[in-house]
Design an enzyme around this catalytic site. Structure first.
Site, PDB file in Angstrom:
ATOM      1  N   SER A 190       0.790  -1.233   0.000  1.00  0.00           N
ATOM      2  CA  SER A 190       0.000   0.000   0.000  1.00  0.00           C
ATOM      3  C   SER A 190       0.821   1.281   0.000  1.00  0.00           C
ATOM      4  O   SER A 190       0.258   2.372  -0.156  1.00  0.00           O
ATOM      5  CB  SER A 190      -0.951   0.010   1.208  1.00  0.00           C
ATOM      6  OG  SER A 190      -2.035  -0.859   0.987  1.00  0.00           O
ATOM      7  N   LYS A 243       0.285   3.706  -2.778  1.00  0.00           N
ATOM      8  CA  LYS A 243      -0.796   4.705  -2.759  1.00  0.00           C
ATOM      9  C   LYS A 243      -0.266   6.127  -2.608  1.00  0.00           C
ATOM     10  O   LYS A 243      -0.980   7.089  -2.911  1.00  0.00           O
ATOM     11  CB  LYS A 243      -1.778   4.392  -1.633  1.00  0.00           C
ATOM     12  CG  LYS A 243      -2.547   3.084  -1.813  1.00  0.00           C
ATOM     13  CD  LYS A 243      -3.557   2.900  -0.694  1.00  0.00           C
ATOM     14  CE  LYS A 243      -4.403   1.654  -0.909  1.00  0.00           C
ATOM     15  NZ  LYS A 243      -3.803   0.455  -0.340  1.00  0.00           N
ATOM     16  N   SER A 247      -6.192   3.642   4.024  1.00  0.00           N
ATOM     17  CA  SER A 247      -5.496   2.775   3.070  1.00  0.00           C
ATOM     18  C   SER A 247      -6.482   1.979   2.224  1.00  0.00           C
ATOM     19  O   SER A 247      -6.247   0.820   1.880  1.00  0.00           O
ATOM     20  CB  SER A 247      -4.536   1.818   3.796  1.00  0.00           C
ATOM     21  OG  SER A 247      -3.644   1.229   2.882  1.00  0.00           O
TER      22      SER A 247
END
Length: 391
Positions: free
Chosen positions: A57, A60, A122
């Site tokens: 993640s 991101k 997230s």
């Protein structure tokens, strides 16, 4: 264009010491670690920082960075409403979809709330919905991500999707590139960074049955544990292990850290806190130049002036071990020159390079004033002087 180097006197900045300045020791269980001091540009720790790794993640951050770029250019309003396509919801909801913002099919969600869902929660679903809202398809958005990566100098990274979901190795980064990306978030978009990063929780979606609002906590392991912590992004998959790109600021000094491949959730917390505390406690800043101070000059090509003054855009300092008197070995100004006009006031056109016992520390220098391009007759005169060796 050639690289110009100007050496500047450093006698007033030298502090003699009987003991050499050695980097204080630090050992981490993380297989990959990186710590950068933004105040000086000093790399305080680098452990396998250029190994290609899956970001999970932490990818991101690039999705957020693309959005920040468009927002600051006035091309993406925070209040723009994005539709959650049923196909997107179907793919990115439920336990099999990892972290989620708990969006609903056909729901209208603002860019602002999607960014909170990405940064704080997230949300894999939030990342894809925002990507589709910006570029039409996630695939088209990925092209923008990779273009942005090249522009920012992420030389060893590639993105294959908007949320870091495992994709058979198409998406990869390095710890050094993640720190560069974090720096771009912080320095290029300070207002948006402050608005979206560092929130302890965010509420979105409702539970089945009772319809109670769903509040999720930020997974940032530094929040509430290290003073001044405010970003950035955790990541975890079976393939990547536990990772974290974090930042904190204390007394005007900001550090960026990256850990990757940690083997447990608790280990990520412990190692993140240890590394950031070591960065602040085992190192100190030695001031060099106050913001606005003239440091030197750069030659200008085809400009209304032949030189431009170079100033410090902020307080500049070097990083040295805490409690150890250190010697600045020498300083030089480095730039690709002569710099071609026109030049904007505040434009980054040179770097201050400071020699330290353990390597160079590099800080930006900017133009003190604008320099217009020379007019027709001015260019003729410059050409004549160069022809006859007068310039």
């Amino acid at each position: 264009m050639i690289r110009a180097t100007l050496f500047i006197a450093a006698a007033s900045l030298v502090v003699t010491s009987a003991a050499p300045a050695k980097a204080p020791p630090f050992d981490t269980a993380a297989p990959i670690a990186y710590l950068l001091d933004l105040s000086s540009g000093a790399v305080l720790l680098s452990k396998d920082a250029d190994r290609r790794i899956p970001p999970a993640s932490m990818a991101k951050m690039m999705t957020t960075n693309v959005a920040f770029e468009l927002i600051d250019r006035g091309e993406l309003p925070l209040n723009k409403m994005c539709t959650v396509r049923p196909e997107t919801w179907q793919k990115w909801h439920g336990p099999q979809a990892g972290s989620t913002m708990f969006l609903s099919p056909n729901e209208q969600v603002s860019v602002e709330n999607l960014l909170h869902g990405i940064v704080t929660l997230s949300g894999n679903d939030a990342s894809v919905v925002l990507a589709e809202c910006i570029a039409g398809t996630e695939e088209a958005f990925v092209n923008v991500m990779n273009e942005n990566a090249r522009r920012l100098g992420l030389t060893n990274s590639r993105f294959g999707n908007s949320n870091g979901w495992p994709d058979e190795g198409r998406t990869y980064v390095t710890a050094r590139d993640l720190a560069t990306l974090a720096r771009a978030e912080i320095e290029n978009h300070p207002k948006l960074y402050k608005q979206f990063y560092g929130q302890t929780s965010f509420t979105w979606g409702k539970t089945l049955g009772s319809g109670a609002a769903i509040t999720q906590a930020n997974r940032n392991p530094l929040l509430g544990k290290v003073a001044g912590a405010d970003g950035l992004k955790t990541g975890h998959t079976e393939e990547a292990g536990y990772g974290f790109t974090g930042s904190a600021e204390q007394n005007g000094r900001r550090l960026i850290m990256v850990l990757a491949g940690v083997d447990s959730f608790t280990g990520r917390i412990n190692e993140s806190v240890r590394l950031m505390e070591w960065g602040f406690n085992a190192w100190q800043l030695k001031p060099l130049f106050k913001a606005g101070t003239s440091v030197g000059n750069a030659k200008v090509q085809l400009g209304s002036d032949s030189e431009v003054s170079l100033i410090a855009p902020r307080d500049l300092a070097v990083t040295i071990p805490a409690g150890v008197l250190s010697k600045v070995g020498g300083m030089k100004i480095r730039y690709q020159g002569p710099v071609k006009a026109p030049i904007a006031k505040g434009q980054h056109i040179a770097d201050l390079v400071v020699a330290m016992p353990d390597g160079e520390q590099v800080m930006p220098l900017v133009a003190a004033n604008a320099v217009d391009q020379a007019g027709f007759f001015g260019r003729m005169w410059i050409g004549l002087k160069q022809l006859f060796g007068m310039a």
